[in-house]
Design a protein around this motif. Structure first.
Motif, short mmCIF file in Angstrom:
data_model
loop_
_atom_site.label_atom_id
_atom_site.label_comp_id
_atom_site.label_asym_id
_atom_site.label_seq_id
_atom_site.Cartn_x
_atom_site.Cartn_y
_atom_site.Cartn_z
N ALA A 18 9.62 103.35 42.01
CA ALA A 18 10.81 104.16 41.76
C ALA A 18 11.33 104.77 43.06
N LEU A 19 10.42 105.21 43.92
CA LEU A 19 10.84 105.83 45.18
C LEU A 19 11.38 104.79 46.16
N VAL A 20 10.79 103.61 46.16
CA VAL A 20 11.33 102.53 47.01
C VAL A 20 12.74 102.18 46.56
N ALA A 21 12.95 102.07 45.25
CA ALA A 21 14.28 101.73 44.74
C ALA A 21 15.30 102.80 45.07
N LEU A 22 14.87 104.06 45.09
CA LEU A 22 15.80 105.16 45.32
C LEU A 22 16.07 105.42 46.79
N HIS A 23 15.01 105.33 47.63
CA HIS A 23 15.15 105.75 49.02
C HIS A 23 15.03 104.62 50.04
N ARG A 26 13.63 104.87 53.82
CA ARG A 26 13.32 106.28 54.08
C ARG A 26 11.97 106.66 53.47
N PHE A 27 11.48 105.82 52.54
CA PHE A 27 10.22 106.12 51.87
C PHE A 27 9.12 105.21 52.41
N ALA A 28 7.91 105.74 52.54
CA ALA A 28 6.77 104.93 52.96
C ALA A 28 5.51 105.45 52.31
N VAL A 29 4.58 104.55 52.07
CA VAL A 29 3.25 104.92 51.59
C VAL A 29 2.33 104.99 52.80
N TRP A 30 1.70 106.13 52.99
CA TRP A 30 0.73 106.30 54.06
C TRP A 30 -0.62 106.64 53.44
#
Length: 294
Positions: A18-23, A26-30
């Motif tokens: 959901a966050l990848v689709a929205l941002h 700008r979004f990353a998993v660390w």
């Protein structure tokens, strides 16, 4: 962020998508093992293992169970990110409260919310604690830092209480809690995001065991809107411990009264709970919009 050895799946995978689709970019998993951090020329720094300096994220949604965090490792990293200006969801102080079941109870009781009678200890020997007359049976025995429904036992009488205590590890304190018989094998999980209940489920054990954690084989029946008083209590419980995103587990003291079992800072949810991920992404978006003014 979460530790690398645990693959992204279930609720975390849904939230990431959901966050990848929205941002987008700008979004990353660390993962917590991808960073080094410290101070350089009087300023806090954050670097990848490859040596690249990176700014602290504006908003960090933590997906590691507080009970599995180590103070000198993950907790220190999260504290570093907060000091660099990142907004943590949930705040580190609230996560630390949820890491310790006694700390939770302290805050919930101070807020005047219903919790089971509970006894724990600091440096007193466990054998001595169990021998006191302050612990009645039946009672529930839990590790102070246990999570996912693990390290939870029912001691139905004094003999079995002594037997259970004799098998417990001494490195971590335990608590001895009032047994809520009406809720045996059944509880009510509610997910609260920014003060709004967005999902609820009655969870039941499959084999008549005490705990009804779905990860331990329990079943879940969705019920948002069916227990309005419980939903209100869950909202107050999340607020009492300082969580923006919370999973609140309630026990049925009777069919229409409830007591708080525990509050979770990293709740999971069933795929059918379709409102949870959008609620969390909206929560993150509100923090991003407010970030320059914080």
């Amino acid at each position: 962020m979460r530790e690398r050895p645990v693959p992204l799946q279930g609720a975390t995978r849904e939230l990431v998508d959901a966050l990848v689709a929205l941002h987008g970019p700008r979004f990353a998993v660390w993962h917590t093992d991808e960073f080094v951090f410290g101070v350089r020329e009087g300023k806090l720094i954050l670097r990848t293992l490859g040596g690249a300096d990176i700014p602290a994220p504006k908003v960090v949604c933590v997906r590691q169970m507080p009970g599995s965090m180590h103070y000198d490792r993950e907790v220190t990293l999260l504290r570093h990110l907060e000091r660099m200006g990142a907004t943590l969801l949930n705040p580190l102080d609230a996560q630390l409260v949820c890491r310790n079941k006694i700390w939770q109870l302290q805050e919930l009781a101070r807020a005047g919310l219903p919790v089971p009678d509970t006894l724990s200890y600091a440096t007193a020997p466990l054998e001595g604690v169990v021998r006191t007359r302050h612990i009645g049976t039946p009672c529930v025995v839990k590790s102070v830092t246990g999570h996912k429904g693990k390290q939870v036992f029912l001691a139905p009488d004094a003999d079995l209480l002594h037997g259970v205590a004799g098998a417990l590890a001494h490195e971590t304190p335990h608590l001895f809690q009032e047994y809520v018989s009406h809720s045996h094998g059944r509880d009510l999980r509610l997910i609260v995001v920014d003060g709004v209940p967005v999902a609820a489920a009655v969870r039941t054990s499959r084999d008549g065991s005490l705990t009804s954690n779905v990860g331990q084989g329990g079943a879940a029946t969705l019920c948002l809107g069916r227990y309005p008083e419980a939903e209100d209590l869950a909202v107050r419980a999340a607020g009492a411990v300082g969580l923006a995103i919370a999973g609140v587990d309630l026990l049925f003291a009777s069919e229409d009264t409830y007591t708080i079992c525990e509050v979770n800072a990293v709740p999971g949810w069933r795929p059918q709970m379709t409102a949870v991920a959008p609620a969390i992404t909206d929560c993150i978006d509100r923090r991003l919009k407010a970030w320059p003014h914080m």
